[in-house]
Scaffold this motif. Structure first.
Motif, short mmCIF file in Angstrom:
data_model
loop_
_atom_site.label_atom_id
_atom_site.label_comp_id
_atom_site.label_asym_id
_atom_site.label_seq_id
_atom_site.Cartn_x
_atom_site.Cartn_y
_atom_site.Cartn_z
N UNK A 185 -2.53 -23.79 29.08
CA UNK A 185 -2.22 -25.16 28.71
C UNK A 185 -3.42 -26.00 28.33
N UNK A 186 -4.61 -25.43 28.38
CA UNK A 186 -5.83 -26.17 28.02
C UNK A 186 -5.99 -26.14 26.49
N UNK A 187 -6.42 -27.25 25.86
CA UNK A 187 -6.52 -27.29 24.39
C UNK A 187 -7.59 -26.35 23.87
N UNK A 188 -7.28 -25.73 22.74
CA UNK A 188 -8.21 -24.81 22.09
C UNK A 188 -8.69 -25.35 20.75
N UNK A 189 -7.75 -25.75 19.87
CA UNK A 189 -8.11 -26.20 18.53
C UNK A 189 -7.24 -27.39 18.15
N UNK A 190 -7.80 -28.24 17.27
CA UNK A 190 -7.02 -29.31 16.63
C UNK A 190 -7.01 -29.04 15.14
N UNK A 191 -5.79 -28.95 14.59
CA UNK A 191 -5.60 -28.51 13.21
C UNK A 191 -4.95 -29.64 12.41
N UNK A 192 -5.57 -30.00 11.28
CA UNK A 192 -4.96 -30.98 10.35
C UNK A 192 -4.15 -30.22 9.32
N UNK A 193 -2.86 -30.57 9.23
CA UNK A 193 -1.94 -29.82 8.39
C UNK A 193 -2.16 -30.15 6.92
N UNK A 194 -2.22 -29.11 6.13
CA UNK A 194 -2.39 -29.26 4.67
C UNK A 194 -1.35 -28.46 3.89
N UNK A 195 -0.40 -27.87 4.58
CA UNK A 195 0.59 -27.04 3.92
C UNK A 195 1.62 -27.94 3.21
N UNK A 196 1.70 -27.83 1.88
CA UNK A 196 2.56 -28.72 1.10
C UNK A 196 4.03 -28.51 1.45
N UNK A 197 4.43 -27.28 1.64
CA UNK A 197 5.82 -27.01 1.95
C UNK A 197 6.21 -27.65 3.28
N UNK A 198 5.30 -27.60 4.28
CA UNK A 198 5.59 -28.21 5.57
C UNK A 198 5.69 -29.73 5.44
N UNK A 199 4.81 -30.32 4.63
CA UNK A 199 4.88 -31.78 4.42
C UNK A 199 6.20 -32.14 3.74
N UNK A 200 6.61 -31.33 2.75
CA UNK A 200 7.88 -31.61 2.05
C UNK A 200 9.06 -31.51 2.99
N UNK A 201 9.10 -30.48 3.82
CA UNK A 201 10.23 -30.32 4.75
C UNK A 201 10.26 -31.46 5.76
N UNK A 202 9.10 -31.89 6.25
CA UNK A 202 9.07 -33.03 7.16
C UNK A 202 9.59 -34.29 6.49
N UNK A 203 9.21 -34.48 5.21
CA UNK A 203 9.66 -35.66 4.49
C UNK A 203 11.18 -35.65 4.30
N UNK A 204 11.71 -34.49 3.93
CA UNK A 204 13.17 -34.38 3.77
C UNK A 204 13.88 -34.60 5.09
N UNK A 205 13.31 -34.08 6.15
CA UNK A 205 13.92 -34.28 7.47
C UNK A 205 13.93 -35.75 7.83
#
Length: 526
Positions: free
Chosen positions: A168-188
C-alpha cells in the motif's frame, strides 16, 4: 692470434717446470736420514708398532671406563629403588602411566585452545547422506513486476533501488496521456451530466402526472430515456475498468465531476493475491492510512524508470521481491529417487547445514531442522544427471536501517544463491554415544576421546581452576563431517564431559609430556 696462443703455451710450460723443481727440493729436505744398517730399520719398525699398541690400549681403556660409569649409574639406580617401599614404587609407576594418558590444563591454556565440550550420553542418531542444496526463489510468488496499466508520463518516483516498502505504499505517480482513456472519461462524464438532467425531468413529470396536468405517455418516454442513459453509463464504466481504472476511481469521477489526470501506483497488498494498487491522487491519503495495517514487505529489486520518462501500457516500471518464503533446491542422483520418494510420501523431515562466519577458527555452522520435501522434479537433468527436489524455507528479517530521508533498507537472513549442505536420513541408531566429529582423535588404528575430570556434575566451562584431561580409548562406529557415533560398551564414563573442540591439540600435549628425557649419548658412537 697465432702469436698470442704460442706465447700462452710458453708461459704455461715455464710454470709447470718451476712447480716440479720446487716439489723436488722440498721432498729432499724433509726426507729422513738414511740408516747405516738393518738394525736402524728394525728400530724404526719397533717404534711404530709400539705407538700403535699404545693408541689401541688407550682406546680400550676409554671403553672400559665408560662401561664402568654406566654400571655404576645402574648400580646407584638399583640401590635407590632397593631403598624404596613397594607402595612408593607402585605410586611412581602409576604416576608415570598417568603422565602418558592425562594432562592438566590451566584456564589460560583452555582459552588458547578455544575448547568446547560435549556430554557423554546415549541419544538417538540418524546416519545421513549429504547432498548439495541452494536457496532459490518461489516461481510466481517471490517477485512481482509492477507495470504501467496505461500510457502516461512518470511525474514522481517514490522508492529507491533496494529500499523496503510496505504493502500500500506509493511507488510512482503517473500523468495520463492516453487519448483513448481521456475520450472515454469525457464520454462517461457527459453521460453522467445527461443522466442528472433526465433524473430531474422524470421527478418533475411524476409530480405533474399525479395532478393530471400531462399525459402519462410523456412521462413514460422520459423514463425510457433514463434507462438508456443508465445502460450507457454502465457500459462506459466497464470500458474504464478495462483501461485500468479502479471502481473507486470511476466513482470519484462521478462524485467530483472531473476527469482523472494523475494516478498513483501503490505496492500490492498481498503477495499471494498479487493485486496491484492503482489510485488517483484524490484517494492517496486513504491508501496511506491503510498501508500501516498490512504486514507484507517488499524490496525494490530493480528500478527501470526515472522521472519524465514516457511509458506505454504494459511497460515494466520496477520489480519487487518478497523473500519471506523461499525454497531450498536439493540436487541428488537418480539412484536416490527411492529414498526421496519415501521421504516425500511420509513427510520425513531432514536438516540443512549453513556455514556462517569467517573461514578458519571462527567459522560456525547453523543447522536448520524440520524441513520437508514440498515437491519432486518430474525429470532428471540430462547434462548433470541430477535429480532436483524442493523444500520450503521460512525466512525472517535480519536487520533494518532508516536513512535521513526516511527510506528503509533491510536484509533477509536467507538469500537466493546461498549454498546449503542437505543431510538426508538413511539409518537411525538409538543405542550409541553421539559426539561432535572434532571430539574424536584417531592415531593409526587407535581412537581416543579426551575426558575432562571435573568434580560432580560441574560443567567444564564453569570451572576456574586446572582441569585434568584423560585419554580414553573408544570404538568408532561412524563418522561424517559433523558427527561421530561411538559404541556404548561401558568403557566411557557416561555423564562426563569430553573436549568437543581442540581434542587433537590435547592429545599432542600428552604425547609431548610423556616423551621422557633426552639421551645424553645421542649422536655419539663408540
Amino acid at each position: 692470434m697465432n702469436n698470442t696462443l704460442r706465447n700462452g703455451f710458453v708461459v704455461v710450460a715455464i710454470l709447470v717446470c718451476a712447480s716440479a723443481i720446487a716439489y723436488a727440493i722440498f721432498s729432499k729436505r724433509n726426507a729422513p736420514p738414511p740408516c747405516a744398517d738393518l738394525s736402524c730399520t728394525a728400530d724404526h719398525s719397533a717404534k711404530e708398532q709400539k705407538s700403535t699398541c699404545t693408541e689401541e690400549h688407550d682406546h680400550s681403556a676409554d671403553l672400559a671406563n665408560t662401561e664402568a660409569d654406566h654400571a655404576a649409574e645402574a648400580g646407584e639406580a638399583s640401590h635407590a629403588h632397593a631403598n624404596e617401599t613397594p607402595e612408593e614404587i607402585a605410586r611412581e609407576t602409576a604416576l608415570a602411566a598417568s603422565k602418558s594418558r592425562s594432562i592438566a590444563l590451566s584456564p589460560v591454556a583452555r582459552k588458547n585452545l578455544r575448547l568446547e565440550y560435549a556430554k557423554l550420553e546415549v541419544k538417538p542418531f540418524e546416519q545421513t547422506a549429504s547432498v548439495p542444496g541452494m536457496v532459490v526463489e518461489r516461481a510466481g510468488r517471490s517477485t512481482f513486476v509492477v507495470s504501467a496499466l496505461m500510457n502516461g508520463s512518470i511525474e514522481r518516483v517514490y522508492p529507491l533501488a533496494g529500499q523496503t516498502v510496505q504493502a500500500g505504499e506509493p511507488l510512482f505517480e503517473l500523468r495520463l496521456t492516453h487519448e483513448d482513456l481521456v475520450r472515454v472519461q469525457t464520454e462517461y462524464l457527459d453521460t453522467v451530466f445527461a443522466l442528472d438532467v433526465i433524473d430531474q425531468e422524470v421527478k418533475r413529470l411524476e409530480q405533474a402526472a399525479e395532478g393530471g396536468a400531462i399525459a402519462g405517455k410523456t412521462l413514460l418516454e422520459k423514463q425510457y430515456q433514463q434507462q438508456r442513459l443508465s445502460g450507457t453509463l454502465a457500459a462506459q464504466t466497464q470500458q474504464l475498468l478495462l483501461h485500468g481504472l479502479t471502481q473507486e476511481q470511476i466513482d470519484s469521477i462521478r462524485a467530483n465531476r472531473s476527469l482523472i489526470s494523475h494516478v498513483t501506483i501503490y505496492a500490492p497488498k498481498d503477495d499471494e493475491n498479487n493485486s496491484q494498487v492503482l489510485s488517483s491522487s484524490e484517494n492517496s491519503e486513504k491508501n496511506n492510512t491503510e498501508k500501516s495495517s498490512s504486514s507484507v514487505c517488499w524490496q525494490v529489486q530493480s528500478l527501470d524508470v526515472s522521472r519524465g520518462k514516457h511509458v506505454l501500457a504494459g511497460e515494466t516500471l520496477c520489480v519487487l521481491s518478497n523473500h519471506s518464503q523461499l525454497y531450498v533446491e536439493g540436487k541428488a542422483f537418480e539412484q536416490d529417487f527411492a529414498v526421496l520418494e519415501r521421504m516425500f510420501r511420509d513427510s520425513v523431515p531432514f536438516s540443512a547445514i549453513l556455514e556462517t562466519g569467517m573461514s578458519g577458527a571462527d567459522q560456525s555452522r547453523e543447522e536448520i531442522s524440520g524441513l520437508t520435501i514440498e515437491y519432486l522434479a518430474n525429470q532428471i537433468d540430462p547434462a548433470s544427471r541430477a535429480f532436483l527436489f524442493y523444500a520450503k524455507l521460512p525466512n525472517q528479517m535480519e536487520s533494518e536501517r532508516k536513512d535521513t530521508s526516511g527510506h528503509v533498507f533491510s536484509t533477509w537472513k536467507y538469500r537466493p544463491g546461498q549454498r546449503f549442505e542437505l543431510r538426508i536420513p538413511i539409518l537411525r541408531r538409538d543405542d550409541a554415544i553421539v559426539l561432535p566429529a572434532d571430539a574424536i582423535v584417531q592415531e593409526g588404528s587407535e581412537t581416543f576421546v579426551m575426558v575432562a575430570e571435573v568434580p560432580g556434575a560441574t560443567e567444564p566451562q564453569n570451572t576456574t581452576g586446572e582441569i585434568v584431561f584423560d585419554r580414553h580409548p573408544a570404538h568408532l562406529l561412524y563418522r561424517d563431517r559433523f558427527s561421530a557415533i561411538v559404541e556404548n560398551d561401558g568403557e566411557l564414563p557416561l555423564g562426563r564431559f569430553v573436549a568437543a573442540r581442540g581434542s587433537y591439540q590435547i592429545y599432542l600435549a600428552i604425547r609431548n609430556q610423556s616423551g621422557g628425557a633426552v639421551d645424553p649419548h645421542a649422536g655419539h658412537n663408540h
